[in-house]
Design a protein around this motif. Sequence first.
Motif, PDB file in Angstrom:
ATOM      1  N   TYR A  43      -6.796  42.745   3.006  1.00  0.00           N
ATOM      2  CA  TYR A  43      -7.454  42.736   1.705  1.00  0.00           C
ATOM      3  C   TYR A  43      -6.989  41.528   0.914  1.00  0.00           C
ATOM      4  O   TYR A  43      -7.798  40.811   0.316  1.00  0.00           O
ATOM      5  CB  TYR A  43      -7.111  44.042   0.983  1.00  0.00           C
ATOM      6  N   SER A  44      -5.683  41.271   0.902  1.00  0.00           N
ATOM      7  CA  SER A  44      -5.176  40.096   0.203  1.00  0.00           C
ATOM      8  C   SER A  44      -3.822  39.681   0.753  1.00  0.00           C
ATOM      9  O   SER A  44      -3.089  40.496   1.315  1.00  0.00           O
ATOM     10  CB  SER A  44      -5.046  40.371  -1.310  1.00  0.00           C
ATOM     11  N   ILE A  45      -3.525  38.407   0.613  1.00  0.00           N
ATOM     12  CA  ILE A  45      -2.195  37.873   0.908  1.00  0.00           C
ATOM     13  C   ILE A  45      -1.696  37.272  -0.400  1.00  0.00           C
ATOM     14  O   ILE A  45      -2.244  36.282  -0.892  1.00  0.00           O
ATOM     15  CB  ILE A  45      -2.225  36.836   2.039  1.00  0.00           C
ATOM     16  N   GLN A  46      -0.683  37.890  -0.968  1.00  0.00           N
ATOM     17  CA  GLN A  46      -0.266  37.564  -2.321  1.00  0.00           C
ATOM     18  C   GLN A  46       0.914  36.600  -2.340  1.00  0.00           C
ATOM     19  O   GLN A  46       1.477  36.262  -1.312  1.00  0.00           O
ATOM     20  CB  GLN A  46       0.045  38.870  -3.064  1.00  0.00           C
ATOM     21  N   GLY A  48       4.549  34.624  -3.047  1.00  0.00           N
ATOM     22  CA  GLY A  48       5.938  34.931  -2.764  1.00  0.00           C
ATOM     23  C   GLY A  48       6.450  34.265  -1.511  1.00  0.00           C
ATOM     24  O   GLY A  48       5.681  33.757  -0.681  1.00  0.00           O
ATOM     25  N   LYS A  49       7.744  34.253  -1.373  1.00  0.00           N
ATOM     26  CA  LYS A  49       8.379  33.627  -0.222  1.00  0.00           C
ATOM     27  C   LYS A  49       7.997  34.319   1.075  1.00  0.00           C
ATOM     28  O   LYS A  49       7.826  33.675   2.115  1.00  0.00           O
ATOM     29  CB  LYS A  49       9.899  33.631  -0.395  1.00  0.00           C
ATOM     30  N   THR A  50       7.848  35.645   1.042  1.00  0.00           N
ATOM     31  CA  THR A  50       7.512  36.368   2.270  1.00  0.00           C
ATOM     32  C   THR A  50       6.134  35.966   2.795  1.00  0.00           C
ATOM     33  O   THR A  50       5.945  35.835   4.006  1.00  0.00           O
ATOM     34  CB  THR A  50       7.555  37.889   2.041  1.00  0.00           C
ATOM     35  N   SER A  51       5.176  35.752   1.911  1.00  0.00           N
ATOM     36  CA  SER A  51       3.853  35.330   2.363  1.00  0.00           C
ATOM     37  C   SER A  51       3.893  33.901   2.898  1.00  0.00           C
ATOM     38  O   SER A  51       3.211  33.571   3.879  1.00  0.00           O
ATOM     39  CB  SER A  51       2.828  35.462   1.235  1.00  0.00           C
ATOM     40  N   GLU A  52       4.695  33.031   2.277  1.00  0.00           N
ATOM     41  CA  GLU A  52       4.822  31.661   2.779  1.00  0.00           C
ATOM     42  C   GLU A  52       5.468  31.648   4.164  1.00  0.00           C
ATOM     43  O   GLU A  52       5.033  30.900   5.050  1.00  0.00           O
ATOM     44  CB  GLU A  52       5.631  30.820   1.795  1.00  0.00           C
ATOM     45  N   LEU A  53       6.491  32.492   4.359  1.00  0.00           N
ATOM     46  CA  LEU A  53       7.123  32.569   5.677  1.00  0.00           C
ATOM     47  C   LEU A  53       6.191  33.203   6.701  1.00  0.00           C
ATOM     48  O   LEU A  53       6.228  32.851   7.884  1.00  0.00           O
ATOM     49  CB  LEU A  53       8.432  33.356   5.576  1.00  0.00           C
ATOM     50  N   PHE A  54       5.357  34.127   6.261  1.00  0.00           N
ATOM     51  CA  PHE A  54       4.359  34.720   7.151  1.00  0.00           C
ATOM     52  C   PHE A  54       3.413  33.639   7.671  1.00  0.00           C
ATOM     53  O   PHE A  54       3.164  33.535   8.881  1.00  0.00           O
ATOM     54  CB  PHE A  54       3.586  35.806   6.399  1.00  0.00           C
ATOM     55  N   PHE A  55       2.889  32.807   6.767  1.00  0.00           N
ATOM     56  CA  PHE A  55       2.008  31.720   7.191  1.00  0.00           C
ATOM     57  C   PHE A  55       2.769  30.698   8.034  1.00  0.00           C
ATOM     58  O   PHE A  55       2.225  30.159   9.007  1.00  0.00           O
ATOM     59  CB  PHE A  55       1.373  31.039   5.979  1.00  0.00           C
ATOM     60  N   SER A  78      -6.656  36.211  -2.654  1.00  0.00           N
ATOM     61  CA  SER A  78      -5.475  35.686  -3.370  1.00  0.00           C
ATOM     62  C   SER A  78      -4.950  34.353  -2.842  1.00  0.00           C
ATOM     63  O   SER A  78      -3.808  33.989  -3.119  1.00  0.00           O
ATOM     64  CB  SER A  78      -4.331  36.721  -3.377  1.00  0.00           C
ATOM     65  N   LEU A  79      -5.748  33.615  -2.096  1.00  0.00           N
ATOM     66  CA  LEU A  79      -5.309  32.276  -1.670  1.00  0.00           C
ATOM     67  C   LEU A  79      -5.574  31.287  -2.805  1.00  0.00           C
ATOM     68  O   LEU A  79      -6.369  30.356  -2.696  1.00  0.00           O
ATOM     69  CB  LEU A  79      -6.034  31.850  -0.386  1.00  0.00           C
ATOM     70  N   ARG A  80      -4.869  31.528  -3.887  1.00  0.00           N
ATOM     71  CA  ARG A  80      -4.975  30.699  -5.088  1.00  0.00           C
ATOM     72  C   ARG A  80      -3.555  30.441  -5.586  1.00  0.00           C
ATOM     73  O   ARG A  80      -2.590  30.934  -5.023  1.00  0.00           O
ATOM     74  CB  ARG A  80      -5.791  31.421  -6.163  1.00  0.00           C
ATOM     75  N   GLY A  81      -3.423  29.661  -6.624  1.00  0.00           N
ATOM     76  CA  GLY A  81      -2.097  29.421  -7.187  1.00  0.00           C
ATOM     77  C   GLY A  81      -1.149  28.838  -6.153  1.00  0.00           C
ATOM     78  O   GLY A  81      -1.415  27.778  -5.576  1.00  0.00           O
ATOM     79  N   GLU A  82      -0.036  29.526  -5.903  1.00  0.00           N
ATOM     80  CA  GLU A  82       0.974  29.031  -4.975  1.00  0.00           C
ATOM     81  C   GLU A  82       0.428  28.862  -3.554  1.00  0.00           C
ATOM     82  O   GLU A  82       0.942  28.063  -2.776  1.00  0.00           O
ATOM     83  CB  GLU A  82       2.162  29.997  -4.934  1.00  0.00           C
ATOM     84  N   LEU A  83      -0.627  29.614  -3.215  1.00  0.00           N
ATOM     85  CA  LEU A  83      -1.165  29.581  -1.850  1.00  0.00           C
ATOM     86  C   LEU A  83      -2.474  28.790  -1.754  1.00  0.00           C
ATOM     87  O   LEU A  83      -3.171  28.863  -0.741  1.00  0.00           O
ATOM     88  CB  LEU A  83      -1.390  31.014  -1.346  1.00  0.00           C
ATOM     89  N   ARG A  84      -2.813  28.027  -2.779  1.00  0.00           N
ATOM     90  CA  ARG A  84      -4.113  27.357  -2.819  1.00  0.00           C
ATOM     91  C   ARG A  84      -4.311  26.319  -1.715  1.00  0.00           C
ATOM     92  O   ARG A  84      -5.451  25.976  -1.375  1.00  0.00           O
ATOM     93  CB  ARG A  84      -4.334  26.706  -4.181  1.00  0.00           C
ATOM     94  N   ASP A  85      -3.205  25.775  -1.153  1.00  0.00           N
ATOM     95  CA  ASP A  85      -3.351  24.754  -0.115  1.00  0.00           C
ATOM     96  C   ASP A  85      -3.395  25.342   1.293  1.00  0.00           C
ATOM     97  O   ASP A  85      -3.594  24.608   2.265  1.00  0.00           O
ATOM     98  CB  ASP A  85      -2.189  23.748  -0.202  1.00  0.00           C
ATOM     99  N   ILE A  86      -3.224  26.650   1.417  1.00  0.00           N
ATOM    100  CA  ILE A  86      -3.245  27.284   2.735  1.00  0.00           C
ATOM    101  C   ILE A  86      -4.589  27.102   3.438  1.00  0.00           C
ATOM    102  O   ILE A  86      -4.625  26.771   4.638  1.00  0.00           O
ATOM    103  CB  ILE A  86      -2.888  28.783   2.627  1.00  0.00           C
ATOM    104  N   PRO A  87      -5.741  27.295   2.757  1.00  0.00           N
ATOM    105  CA  PRO A  87      -7.019  27.066   3.450  1.00  0.00           C
ATOM    106  C   PRO A  87      -7.151  25.662   4.026  1.00  0.00           C
ATOM    107  O   PRO A  87      -7.727  25.473   5.112  1.00  0.00           O
ATOM    108  CB  PRO A  87      -8.065  27.327   2.359  1.00  0.00           C
ATOM    109  N   ASP A  88      -6.615  24.657   3.321  1.00  0.00           N
ATOM    110  CA  ASP A  88      -6.647  23.286   3.849  1.00  0.00           C
ATOM    111  C   ASP A  88      -5.790  23.172   5.103  1.00  0.00           C
ATOM    112  O   ASP A  88      -6.168  22.502   6.070  1.00  0.00           O
ATOM    113  CB  ASP A  88      -6.138  22.303   2.794  1.00  0.00           C
ATOM    114  N   ALA A  89      -4.629  23.807   5.070  1.00  0.00           N
ATOM    115  CA  ALA A  89      -3.749  23.773   6.240  1.00  0.00           C
ATOM    116  C   ALA A  89      -4.423  24.423   7.438  1.00  0.00           C
ATOM    117  O   ALA A  89      -4.329  23.935   8.574  1.00  0.00           O
ATOM    118  CB  ALA A  89      -2.428  24.465   5.921  1.00  0.00           C
TER     119      ALA A  89
END
Length: 429
Positions: A43-46, A48-55, A78-89
């Motif tokens: 549903y969402s990936i929010q 935090g450090k745990t989500s960054e380590l997950f990716f 929730s791929l916005r804010g701190e995670l906004r560059d994940i789709p590009d990656a």
Amino acid sequence: MEKSLTEGSTTDRVLLLEDGFQSGQVRIQTIREAKTSIDVSYYSIQKGKTSELFFAALFNAADRGVHIRIILDGIFHSLRGELRDIPDAIASHPNVELRYYEPLHLFKPWTWHNRLHDKILLVDNTYGIIGGQNIGDKYMALQPPKDYVFDRDVLVYNPSHDTNSTVVKMNEYIDQLWNHPFTKPEKHAKRQHHSKGLKEQAKLAQLYKEAQAQNDPFVEVLPKDWAQGALRSDHVAFIHNPIKRLYKDPIMWRAFVHFANQAKSRVYIQTPYAIPTKKMKKAVHLSMNPKAEWLMLTNSIHQTPNPLAFAGYLSSKKRLLDTSLSIYEYQGPYSIHGKSFVIDDYLSMVGSFNLDARSTFLNTESAVVISGSAFANQLTEAMDIKRAQSTRVVKGEHPAESTNLKGFVFKRMAITALSKLSFLWKFLL
């Protein structure tokens, strides 16, 4: 119903993941062990450090040649804010793909409520993790943030690589979601975002490397026999709602009612909130055996993180108390988000399904149904721990509430007011 529930496995083993941090560790470990494929549906990936380590762990697997598919809800991803560059990656890596289930269409209102609510991670047809937890510090941090929630997952382990495994059935469902017309690929233009994506990949790789070097427990390598603690069961089955817009056939609700109607001794439910509606009652009749004990564990007005949903529950509480249901409201710390039931100390269900109309008719939802006393006993013990921190609701009485906490009086007044109007929007909860 009966046919779908017999299409399960007797060889799969199951491991209850009651602790959010442990559940995150197990996810990282299964990703580390991946050889060919990883499928992610959330549903969402929010934040935090745990989500960054997950990716970071996912990209590490992709660098090894593992093919990764990620499906997220098209509105609440929730791929916005701190995670906004994940789709590009993701767009910049040949082994990772991202799709959104039912992205927002302003001029197609009939799509707005068709939300992907599943929480599933699959690795190599060997491991399947399913439950109520999204990814992020809110669910998995070692040091809980203020909005932390207690949730619950189950690891389904297919040690014999059985083609009839429940993990295989879960993979078939993810294939349906991935290839469905409702699911759309990420629209980023690769040429414009390629350099930004590569930079984000390098950042995540460095984060993962530093976490390993510093012995960060979230990415700790688990013992070689870590999955041997998974329990044998008599049967494990996977069930899910149909993939359809509006007024889905209520498969998940029907499954719960089907099992509950057969209860002889006890029905034990945990849900963040319960909002029964006339449409749910009309769709499937719940017959509460008076000889069975009926218990429900849910949040209290103080602990709920979802005022709108709790308002719907509050407006339904009197009707619920008119039945033989005993309600226990959790008093903290934090809040509970797990969605589970245990029937007759033998049959268990753990998944994403809430007892409300959204989960019944609108959302994609999924769960595993596990037959076996050993797992049922573990799940019951976990639920009992939270029930011991709860207050039983007695009809006509108002539980003692702490009013010395900042903002609580206003919260209680607002939720109570909303509950008076919930008949206007209860179906949308």
